[in-house]
Enzyme design. Structure first.
Site, PDB file in Angstrom:
ATOM      1  N   MET A  91     -39.312 -38.554 -47.579  1.00  0.00           N
ATOM      2  CA  MET A  91     -40.717 -38.926 -47.660  1.00  0.00           C
ATOM      3  C   MET A  91     -41.135 -39.982 -46.641  1.00  0.00           C
ATOM      4  O   MET A  91     -41.917 -40.894 -46.951  1.00  0.00           O
ATOM      5  CB  MET A  91     -41.051 -39.396 -49.093  1.00  0.00           C
ATOM      6  N   HIS A 125     -42.268 -28.147 -45.305  1.00  0.00           N
ATOM      7  CA  HIS A 125     -43.552 -28.723 -45.729  1.00  0.00           C
ATOM      8  C   HIS A 125     -44.258 -27.750 -46.675  1.00  0.00           C
ATOM      9  O   HIS A 125     -44.318 -26.550 -46.383  1.00  0.00           O
ATOM     10  CB  HIS A 125     -44.430 -29.007 -44.501  1.00  0.00           C
ATOM     11  N   GLU A 138     -42.532 -36.142 -32.932  1.00  0.00           N
ATOM     12  CA  GLU A 138     -42.896 -37.499 -33.336  1.00  0.00           C
ATOM     13  C   GLU A 138     -44.161 -37.585 -34.199  1.00  0.00           C
ATOM     14  O   GLU A 138     -44.495 -38.638 -34.716  1.00  0.00           O
ATOM     15  CB  GLU A 138     -43.032 -38.388 -32.096  1.00  0.00           C
ATOM     16  N   ASP A 174     -45.761 -33.664 -39.294  1.00  0.00           N
ATOM     17  CA  ASP A 174     -45.774 -32.215 -39.553  1.00  0.00           C
ATOM     18  C   ASP A 174     -46.397 -31.422 -38.409  1.00  0.00           C
ATOM     19  O   ASP A 174     -47.124 -30.441 -38.635  1.00  0.00           O
ATOM     20  CB  ASP A 174     -46.509 -31.910 -40.877  1.00  0.00           C
TER      21      ASP A 174
HETATM   22  C1  GRF Z   1     -40.924 -30.267 -51.322  1.00  0.00           C
HETATM   23  O1  GRF Z   1     -42.139 -29.823 -51.845  1.00  0.00           O
HETATM   24  C2  GRF Z   1     -40.946 -30.227 -49.820  1.00  0.00           C
HETATM   25  O2  GRF Z   1     -41.762 -29.210 -49.326  1.00  0.00           O
HETATM   26  C3  GRF Z   1     -41.528 -31.569 -49.461  1.00  0.00           C
HETATM   27  O3  GRF Z   1     -41.032 -32.463 -50.423  1.00  0.00           O
HETATM   28  C4  GRF Z   1     -40.681 -31.748 -51.599  1.00  0.00           C
HETATM   29  C5  GRF Z   1     -39.248 -32.053 -51.865  1.00  0.00           C
HETATM   30  O4  GRF Z   1     -38.786 -31.444 -53.044  1.00  0.00           O
HETATM   31  N1  GRF Z   1     -41.198 -31.939 -48.108  1.00  0.00           N
HETATM   32  P1  GRF Z   1     -37.229 -31.453 -53.339  1.00  0.00           P
HETATM   33  O5  GRF Z   1     -36.793 -32.920 -53.320  1.00  0.00           O
HETATM   34  O6  GRF Z   1     -36.544 -30.652 -52.279  1.00  0.00           O
HETATM   35  O7  GRF Z   1     -37.078 -30.859 -54.705  1.00  0.00           O
END
Ligand code: GRF
Length: 216
Positions: free
Chosen positions: A90, A109, A142, A145
């Site tokens: 994140m 994503h 960089e 998304d």
């Molecule tokens: C997923 O929805 C992914 O697309 C996003 O963050 C979430 C992670 O879920 N980048 P998990 O930790 O893989 O269950």
């Protein structure tokens, strides 16, 4: 054999999908290490259960972003990592990592990019009222998304969807296309030409709507 370095912050269901794909023989790869920025991340427990090395590195223990991502890059390089996967990481990764692993970092994503980048892609889609949503695996540059798209999968979005119901529908597809993209990478079939990822030896229309799971 491809050595994967993983970064995850939370639940880790995508990380689990990658582990499962390796254990089933679908992916011929090894996860060298999982690095998390969150000591509470459930992904860490998944890793331990499957014998994957774990490391917790928190940005607040570093002077700045650059030294944080340099350290992560160093940990991956030490383990001969050929591909970094962001499995629900994140944070926006820093230049010191993207430079070292140019077109060798993949992110999943939960939206059809370039729609709804950033946090809460599913909520953005619900609020906007789109009829089609889905997910995207892309190389990481960089931006947020913004890197070249590798595979996308579409799912319907309904007027009475909540963030949760749409997320669940999208997640099923995430768990298919992330391992698939990694497999195509491991087979040397992804060529990045500018913004475009050319997939060698495969008809791209097989990915539309329901990406198949290739047999092991
Ligand atoms: C997923 O929805 C992914 O697309 C996003 O963050 C979430 C992670 O879920 N980048 P998990 O930790 O893989 O269950």
């Amino acid at each position: 054999m491809l050595n994967i370095g993983a970064l995850a912050s939370g639940r880790g269901s995508n990380f689990q999908a990658i582990i499962d794909s390796i254990e089933s023989g679908f992916l011929k790869a090894k996860i060298a290490v999982l690095i998390s920025d969150n000591p509470e991340a459930y992904a860490l427990q998944r890793a331990k259960k499957h014998g994957v090395e774990t490391l917790v590195l928190h940005p607040k223990d570093f002077h700045d972003r650059d030294s944080y991502y340099s350290r992560i890059a160093k940990e991956f390089k030490t383990r001969n990592t050929g591909l970094v996967v962001l499995a629900g990481f994140m944070r926006v990764v820093g230049k010191s990592l993207t430079r070292e692993f140019h077109n060798k970092i993949m992110n999943i994503h939960p939206a059809i990019l370039p729609s709804f980048p950033g946090l809460h892609g599913q909520k953005q889609a619900v609020d906007y009222g789109v009829k089609i949503s889905g997910c995207t695996v892309h190389f990481v540059d960089e931006g947020v998304d913004t890197g070249p798209v590798i595979i996308q999968a579409a799912v319907p979005a309904y007027h009475d969807d909540t963030e949760e119901s749409l997320s669940e529908r999208i997640l099923t597809q995430e768990h298919k296309i992330f391992p698939l993209a990694i497999r195509l990478f491991s087979e040397g079939r992804l060529n990045v030409e500018g913004r475009k990822v050319v997939i060698k030896g495969i008809r791209e229309d097989v990915f539309i709507i329901n990406p198949p799971l290739l047999s092991p």
